[in-house]
Design a protein around this motif. Structure first.
Motif, mmCIF file in Angstrom:
data_model
loop_
_atom_site.group_PDB
_atom_site.id
_atom_site.type_symbol
_atom_site.label_atom_id
_atom_site.label_comp_id
_atom_site.label_asym_id
_atom_site.label_seq_id
_atom_site.Cartn_x
_atom_site.Cartn_y
_atom_site.Cartn_z
ATOM 1 N N ARG A 4 42.055 56.659 67.588
ATOM 2 C CA ARG A 4 42.538 55.271 67.214
ATOM 3 C C ARG A 4 42.220 54.839 66.015
ATOM 4 O O ARG A 4 41.396 55.419 65.393
ATOM 5 C CB ARG A 4 42.292 54.478 68.387
ATOM 6 C CG ARG A 4 40.562 53.975 68.332
ATOM 7 C CD ARG A 4 40.641 52.958 69.472
ATOM 8 N NE ARG A 4 39.334 52.081 69.213
ATOM 9 C CZ ARG A 4 38.145 52.354 69.743
ATOM 10 N NH1 ARG A 4 38.137 53.198 70.729
ATOM 11 N NH2 ARG A 4 37.194 51.563 69.719
ATOM 12 N N CYS A 5 42.757 53.827 65.573
ATOM 13 C CA CYS A 5 42.538 53.173 64.170
ATOM 14 C C CYS A 5 41.486 52.323 64.103
ATOM 15 O O CYS A 5 41.143 51.669 65.198
ATOM 16 C CB CYS A 5 43.713 52.315 63.808
ATOM 17 S SG CYS A 5 43.352 51.658 62.183
ATOM 18 N N ASP A 6 40.530 52.346 63.358
ATOM 19 C CA ASP A 6 39.264 51.306 63.431
ATOM 20 C C ASP A 6 39.700 50.086 63.046
ATOM 21 O O ASP A 6 38.976 49.187 63.075
ATOM 22 C CB ASP A 6 38.085 52.063 62.739
ATOM 23 C CG ASP A 6 38.321 52.109 61.200
ATOM 24 O OD1 ASP A 6 39.446 51.477 60.703
ATOM 25 O OD2 ASP A 6 37.274 52.458 60.634
ATOM 26 N N THR A 7 41.089 49.634 62.563
ATOM 27 C CA THR A 7 41.295 48.660 61.972
ATOM 28 C C THR A 7 42.248 47.713 62.751
ATOM 29 O O THR A 7 42.154 46.574 63.124
ATOM 30 C CB THR A 7 41.652 48.706 60.693
ATOM 31 O OG1 THR A 7 40.844 49.239 59.885
ATOM 32 C CG2 THR A 7 42.034 47.028 59.937
ATOM 33 N N CYS A 8 43.501 48.382 63.121
ATOM 34 C CA CYS A 8 44.683 47.741 63.714
ATOM 35 C C CYS A 8 44.618 47.961 65.166
ATOM 36 O O CYS A 8 43.888 48.596 65.812
ATOM 37 C CB CYS A 8 45.946 48.035 63.115
ATOM 38 S SG CYS A 8 46.466 49.984 63.461
ATOM 39 N N HIS A 9 45.569 47.489 65.777
ATOM 40 C CA HIS A 9 45.671 47.535 67.373
ATOM 41 C C HIS A 9 46.540 48.647 67.890
ATOM 42 O O HIS A 9 47.216 48.629 69.105
ATOM 43 C CB HIS A 9 45.895 46.169 68.013
ATOM 44 C CG HIS A 9 44.721 45.241 67.767
ATOM 45 N ND1 HIS A 9 43.582 45.326 68.394
ATOM 46 C CD2 HIS A 9 44.776 44.181 67.023
ATOM 47 C CE1 HIS A 9 42.620 44.407 67.988
ATOM 48 N NE2 HIS A 9 43.277 43.687 66.967
ATOM 49 N N PRO A 11 48.648 54.151 58.781
ATOM 50 C CA PRO A 11 49.427 53.585 58.166
ATOM 51 C C PRO A 11 49.058 52.132 57.490
ATOM 52 O O PRO A 11 49.336 51.752 56.374
ATOM 53 C CB PRO A 11 51.023 53.533 58.935
ATOM 54 C CG PRO A 11 50.511 54.621 59.906
ATOM 55 C CD PRO A 11 49.291 54.621 60.250
ATOM 56 N N CYS A 12 48.224 51.474 58.469
ATOM 57 C CA CYS A 12 47.741 50.143 58.016
ATOM 58 C C CYS A 12 46.807 50.214 56.977
ATOM 59 O O CYS A 12 46.278 49.350 56.437
ATOM 60 C CB CYS A 12 47.401 49.353 59.388
ATOM 61 S SG CYS A 12 45.598 49.804 59.784
ATOM 62 N N GLY A 13 46.238 51.458 56.972
ATOM 63 C CA GLY A 13 45.123 51.523 55.821
ATOM 64 C C GLY A 13 43.876 51.889 56.236
ATOM 65 O O GLY A 13 42.819 52.247 55.853
ATOM 66 N N GLY A 14 43.636 51.501 57.616
ATOM 67 C CA GLY A 14 42.408 51.647 58.626
ATOM 68 C C GLY A 14 42.020 53.208 58.541
ATOM 69 O O GLY A 14 42.793 54.047 58.250
ATOM 70 N N GLN A 15 40.899 53.440 59.048
ATOM 71 C CA GLN A 15 40.520 54.772 59.043
ATOM 72 C C GLN A 15 40.785 55.222 60.635
ATOM 73 O O GLN A 15 40.415 54.430 61.413
ATOM 74 C CB GLN A 15 38.909 54.789 58.874
ATOM 75 C CG GLN A 15 38.576 54.768 57.265
ATOM 76 C CD GLN A 15 37.290 54.954 56.984
ATOM 77 O OE1 GLN A 15 37.160 55.775 56.242
ATOM 78 N NE2 GLN A 15 36.259 54.449 57.435
ATOM 79 N N ILE A 16 41.113 56.342 60.737
ATOM 80 C CA ILE A 16 41.125 57.046 62.301
ATOM 81 C C ILE A 16 39.976 57.520 62.854
ATOM 82 O O ILE A 16 39.198 58.190 62.040
ATOM 83 C CB ILE A 16 42.161 58.123 62.117
ATOM 84 C CG1 ILE A 16 43.619 57.813 61.838
ATOM 85 C CG2 ILE A 16 42.195 58.786 63.635
ATOM 86 C CD1 ILE A 16 44.353 56.603 62.572
ATOM 87 N N ARG A 17 39.655 56.812 63.903
ATOM 88 C CA ARG A 17 38.126 57.099 64.384
ATOM 89 C C ARG A 17 38.335 57.951 65.909
ATOM 90 O O ARG A 17 39.353 57.607 66.448
ATOM 91 C CB ARG A 17 37.283 55.835 64.631
ATOM 92 C CG ARG A 17 37.835 54.982 65.332
ATOM 93 C CD ARG A 17 36.986 53.856 65.910
ATOM 94 N NE ARG A 17 36.410 54.356 67.182
ATOM 95 C CZ ARG A 17 35.319 53.448 67.776
ATOM 96 N NH1 ARG A 17 35.136 52.279 67.206
ATOM 97 N NH2 ARG A 17 34.699 53.959 68.942
ATOM 98 N N PRO A 18 37.340 58.509 66.374
ATOM 99 C CA PRO A 18 37.456 59.043 67.511
ATOM 100 C C PRO A 18 37.880 57.928 68.745
ATOM 101 O O PRO A 18 37.038 56.812 68.513
ATOM 102 C CB PRO A 18 35.969 59.841 68.023
ATOM 103 C CG PRO A 18 35.536 60.037 66.530
ATOM 104 C CD PRO A 18 36.181 58.917 65.717
ATOM 105 N N HIS A 19 38.207 58.192 69.722
ATOM 106 C CA HIS A 19 38.481 57.314 70.918
ATOM 107 C C HIS A 19 37.580 57.173 71.881
ATOM 108 O O HIS A 19 37.707 57.838 73.061
ATOM 109 C CB HIS A 19 39.830 57.109 71.573
ATOM 110 C CG HIS A 19 40.113 56.170 72.478
ATOM 111 N ND1 HIS A 19 40.098 54.862 72.386
ATOM 112 C CD2 HIS A 19 40.593 56.510 73.911
ATOM 113 C CE1 HIS A 19 40.230 54.077 73.464
ATOM 114 N NE2 HIS A 19 40.463 55.145 74.418
ATOM 115 N N ILE A 20 36.278 56.829 71.273
ATOM 116 C CA ILE A 20 34.990 56.981 72.032
ATOM 117 C C ILE A 20 34.238 55.615 72.233
ATOM 118 O O ILE A 20 34.554 54.736 71.218
ATOM 119 C CB ILE A 20 33.807 58.014 71.297
ATOM 120 C CG1 ILE A 20 34.862 59.446 71.332
ATOM 121 C CG2 ILE A 20 32.585 58.100 72.015
ATOM 122 C CD1 ILE A 20 34.602 60.243 72.821
ATOM 123 N N CYS A 21 33.702 55.283 73.376
ATOM 124 C CA CYS A 21 32.577 54.207 73.485
ATOM 125 C C CYS A 21 31.501 54.605 72.823
ATOM 126 O O CYS A 21 30.956 55.031 73.634
ATOM 127 C CB CYS A 21 32.828 53.627 74.894
ATOM 128 S SG CYS A 21 31.494 52.479 75.038
#
Ligand code: APR
Length: 233
Positions: free
Chosen positions: A119-124, A144-154
């Protein structure tokens, strides 16, 4: 065999031990993931800020191990149980692999996230399927929002997923079973205390967990052997 009546509601909490017989290492104990990596360097918001490449390298390694793994008898027994009990089974796993799904389970709550989603670390923008191996990434993938893609992990310090649904299911269950979890990571470690006195509480794993005193029964052994005995093959 474990008697389950037509009015019982079963809550199952899985931990890393459920996937151990599929060759996915547990976190604590001999050969555990946290013997080789420091949590704060690869699995925390601090790690992500400090060195996102190292974080992606760690999760790419885990993606590789999990994608080669096959579901084991424990996963298959739980998938069959879902077919039998339908809505009366609530399957909650701390595992981020997809072995329950590979075994045929359709309704799994992944409270610590999913290894094959990002998921994106910035947008929803909602989490999306992603099995890419970034090892190590030349560039951190961007949204596309400019945020970084991170793992979808808690990560440690973050709030687990699905807690409202989880506590509603805990409130309703008559049988609570934890399988292959050391009973040290909150909030999962306290689920048994939440239902104690109201539900039958059962632990399955090769050794007593840290919260063993909260269980009314402990069935010692590997999940792949004990679950077929409790629920049928
Ligand atoms: N069958 C059942 N249990 C097993 C098996 C097996 N074949 N092999 C090992 N176990 C048990 C161990 O005895 C141990 O109690 O699995 C447990 C694994 O404990 P942990 O490594 O602490 O894993 P878990 O409790 O799932 O960790 C919780 O901690 O690091 C975080 O986010 C990570 O979801 C993870 C959380």
């Amino acid at each position: 065999m474990l008697p389950i009546s037509s009015t019982d509601r079963v809550f199952i909490l899985c931990g890393a031990g459920v996937s151990a017989e599929s060759g996915i290492p547990t976190f604590r104990g001999v050969g555990g993931v946290w013997r080789n990596y420091r949590i704060e360097e690869v699995a925390s918001p601090y790690a992500w800020q400090r060195d996102p490449r190292l974080v992606w390298e760690f999760y790419s390694m885990r993606r590789k191990v999990a994608s080669a793994a096959k579901a084991n008898p424990a996963h298959f027994v739980l998938a069959k149980l879902e077919q039998t009990l339908g809505e009366r089974l609530f399957l909650c796993t701390q595992n981020v692999d997809n072995l329950h799904e590979k075994a045929g389970s359709c309704r799994v709550i992944h409270m610590h996230g999913e290894l094959f989603k990002s998921r994106c670390d910035t947008c929803h923008r909602p989490p999306f399927d992603d099995s890419h191996l970034y090892e190590p990434p030349a560039e951190i993938p961007r949204c596309p929002c400019g945020g970084q893609i991170r793992p979808h992990i808690c990560w440690f310090g973050e709030v687990p997923f699905g807690l409202n649904q989880i506590y509603a299911a805990l409130d309703e269950c008559t049988i609570f079973m934890a399988i292959g979890t050391s009973g040290v990571v909150e909030p999962a470690a306290s689920f048994v205390a939440h239902v104690r006195g109201r539900a039958r509480t059962i632990y399955v794993g090769p050794e007593h967990p840290a919260n063993a005193s909260s269980f009314t029964e402990c069935h010692l052994g590997n999940a792949g052997q004990v679950l077929p005995r409790l629920f049928g093959p």
